[in-house]
Design a protein around this motif. Sequence first.
Motif, PDB file in Angstrom:
ATOM      1  N   SER A 247       1.001  -1.322   0.203  1.00  0.00           N
ATOM      2  CA  SER A 247       0.004  -0.120   0.061  1.00  0.00           C
ATOM      3  C   SER A 247       0.808   1.209  -0.022  1.00  0.00           C
ATOM      4  CB  SER A 247      -0.815   0.101   1.283  1.00  0.00           C
ATOM      5  OG  SER A 247      -1.599   1.036   1.262  1.00  0.00           O
TER       6      SER A 247
ATOM      7  N   ARG B 133      -0.590   4.151   0.833  1.00  0.00           N
ATOM      8  CA  ARG B 133      -1.292   5.355   1.526  1.00  0.00           C
ATOM      9  C   ARG B 133      -1.374   4.924   2.991  1.00  0.00           C
ATOM     10  NH1 ARG B 133      -3.928   8.516  -1.898  1.00  0.00           N
ATOM     11  NH2 ARG B 133      -5.538   9.000  -0.413  1.00  0.00           N
ATOM     12  N   LEU B 134      -1.454   3.507   3.611  1.00  0.00           N
ATOM     13  CA  LEU B 134      -1.718   2.959   4.682  1.00  0.00           C
ATOM     14  C   LEU B 134      -0.647   2.358   5.266  1.00  0.00           C
ATOM     15  CD1 LEU B 134      -5.087   1.534   3.938  1.00  0.00           C
ATOM     16  CD2 LEU B 134      -4.639   3.760   4.895  1.00  0.00           C
TER      17      LEU B 134
ATOM     18  N   ASP C 164     -10.548  -0.843  -0.172  1.00  0.00           N
ATOM     19  CA  ASP C 164     -11.568   0.254   0.637  1.00  0.00           C
ATOM     20  C   ASP C 164     -10.849   1.715   0.172  1.00  0.00           C
ATOM     21  OD1 ASP C 164     -12.404  -1.654   2.385  1.00  0.00           O
ATOM     22  OD2 ASP C 164     -10.898  -1.678   3.464  1.00  0.00           O
ATOM     23  N   ASP C 165      -9.686   1.860  -0.271  1.00  0.00           N
ATOM     24  CA  ASP C 165      -9.332   3.109  -0.964  1.00  0.00           C
ATOM     25  C   ASP C 165      -8.944   2.904  -2.300  1.00  0.00           C
ATOM     26  OD1 ASP C 165      -8.254   5.696  -1.275  1.00  0.00           O
ATOM     27  OD2 ASP C 165      -6.597   5.592   0.057  1.00  0.00           O
ATOM     28  N   GLU C 166      -9.883   3.584  -3.178  1.00  0.00           N
ATOM     29  CA  GLU C 166      -9.701   3.505  -4.688  1.00  0.00           C
ATOM     30  C   GLU C 166      -8.796   3.933  -5.251  1.00  0.00           C
ATOM     31  OE1 GLU C 166     -11.778   1.745  -6.347  1.00  0.00           O
ATOM     32  OE2 GLU C 166     -13.255   1.037  -4.869  1.00  0.00           O
ATOM     33  N   GLU C 167      -7.919   5.048  -4.525  1.00  0.00           N
ATOM     34  CA  GLU C 167      -6.950   5.727  -5.281  1.00  0.00           C
ATOM     35  C   GLU C 167      -5.640   4.810  -4.810  1.00  0.00           C
ATOM     36  OE1 GLU C 167      -6.860   9.560  -3.467  1.00  0.00           O
ATOM     37  OE2 GLU C 167      -8.775  10.247  -4.590  1.00  0.00           O
ATOM     38  N   ASP C 168      -5.628   3.769  -4.099  1.00  0.00           N
ATOM     39  CA  ASP C 168      -4.310   3.127  -3.540  1.00  0.00           C
ATOM     40  C   ASP C 168      -4.040   2.119  -5.035  1.00  0.00           C
ATOM     41  OD1 ASP C 168      -2.423   1.852  -2.464  1.00  0.00           O
ATOM     42  OD2 ASP C 168      -3.089   1.654  -0.570  1.00  0.00           O
TER      43      ASP C 168
ATOM     44  N   ARG D  72      -3.966  -2.120  -5.518  1.00  0.00           N
ATOM     45  CA  ARG D  72      -4.720  -2.873  -6.447  1.00  0.00           C
ATOM     46  C   ARG D  72      -3.986  -3.746  -7.541  1.00  0.00           C
ATOM     47  NH1 ARG D  72      -9.719  -2.277  -7.724  1.00  0.00           N
ATOM     48  NH2 ARG D  72     -10.180  -0.335  -6.724  1.00  0.00           N
TER      49      ARG D  72
END
Length: 573
Positions: free
Chosen positions: A203, A205-206, A420-424, A428
């Motif tokens: 990830s 972002r997290l 959960d976070d589409e921008e990650d 993906r």
Amino acid sequence: MPRKKAADRVGPVKTRSRSGCKECRTSRVRCDTQKPKCSRCREKGLACSTQLVLKWESEFVSRGLAFGRAGVWSKSKPAGTRSKSEASSLFDDDREWCPFPMVEPWGFVNSGVSTFEQPDQVNVACDELNAVVLGGERYDFAHGVMGENPVWPVEINLPGSASAMRGLSDPMASLSMFPHLSQSQGHLFDYYLQQVCPRTTASSRLSSPFASIILPFCLSASPILFKAIQALGACHWSRFDSTYSVIGLRMKSEALRGLSNRLATEGSLSCSADPEVLAIMMMLCLYEIVDNCDQRWTIHLKGAKDLIRLRRQQQTTVSTASSTRDPVSGFAELFFAFQDVMGRTACGEEVLFGSDYWHEDDRTIDLWMGCSPELVSIISSITELSRTRRQLTSESARSAFSSRAASLGKKLENLVQEIDDEEDTILRSAAELKRLAAVLYLHCALYGTSPTTPFVASYVRRILRLVSDLLDAGSLVSMTWPVFVAAVELNPLHDEVWSGSTDTAVYGRPLVLRALATMAESSVSNIARTRAVIVKVWQARDGDMLKGSPVDASDWNDWEWYVAPVSSAMSLA
């Protein structure tokens, strides 16, 4: 005055030494061969060097000169000369020449005698990725110090490191939460937070669960867990600075001693209810994976399996309200189960953590696994089904096998993993990469496909294309398994996977090696072991091309013949 005859000379005869240095031989003086510098070079301040000069007999013969002591000397003929007839006699038909094999373009040249003498053994110690490679050149990092200002190996762009670890930029900031840690020990804990944790998730972002779950739990943990965490930090740091290997080994021994005492005094049943025991075993297991990735990490895996089994048995005897799984125990179960499932895909052995550890309908991408639990459940089922392939004795059993394989394949094709976070986008892409690798693994393990199969070639190309994109983006965390599956199924006769935008061909093996070199620096997995197994498979395929394929399709498939024998105790999570 006439010269003295040899019999009248007094003292030893001075001759030039065969091992004399280059400077003395150039000046045609005798060298005393003292080390590290001879007397003459030391007195004159010269650079004393011994240079090996290769001499070829054919070159001397073409010039009509003697080669070594092979010349015939006489007073009537200058020393070291031969007639043309004498020179040509060296190449008479009675001379035997050793045959040499034809070197084909597909030959993998990095082979040695051990490759042929011990075809089923993998030598990880000889792998060059035990050291970090940056930009194709070996990089020497500055040594860290046991003090207030430790030097991190290198400032790198890791997913999650900027956002999740921004508050840990000052090494002393994290130590205020744990005042019992001294400065000489605390910087290893800080290294774990700032350098190890970001390397455990794809990830961007997290924060990694190794930080978000383990760090709050450490507020009430015993010193044993701190020792295990610091041992892991030192072991990973030893990749860049070998002096930390001794520190990591000492701390691992202290953590093992504390864990053994707890198990001996409290008993397995009592320890199974304490999440700290599983956390300690998780850190020690990851230490062994980072260190050598041999059978030792599976010892922690099997021990954790027994404790988790006892824990689940206890939970069935109490009410649901009081048996709620704490975050640390849940993450530890996920860690061991995922390590077991992914590692056993390579060797095809029986899976310890079965399907009851996975929610088959959960399509949410897990932060640490880099894919959904449903995908892991399908991969586990493929491995279990592949073990029954050679045990099918009846037509009904073979029909049931085909039906089950088709059902798993359909699930993989229709699987859409949610995030959960589409921008990650990195997370993906990692999940999609593992889904593509699972489709390829299913066809190799259940349908007996090989690198020459068009379906395999197309999926290898798709996987490596996505790997190349992620490599250009600078993120290859949590992608060991997809790279491994695609690499062992490369076709040695058609290594060109696609043509680049500038009409330059992209070849599979160099791309895989480049990806592994990047992953060795940006992940916690033992990439050296993974690379050694991949190279072993390549060498076996290249060697069998001259002899023809030895695989008997009725008994062994391609995966069982080339991959499984050299892939025991691998960690591919």
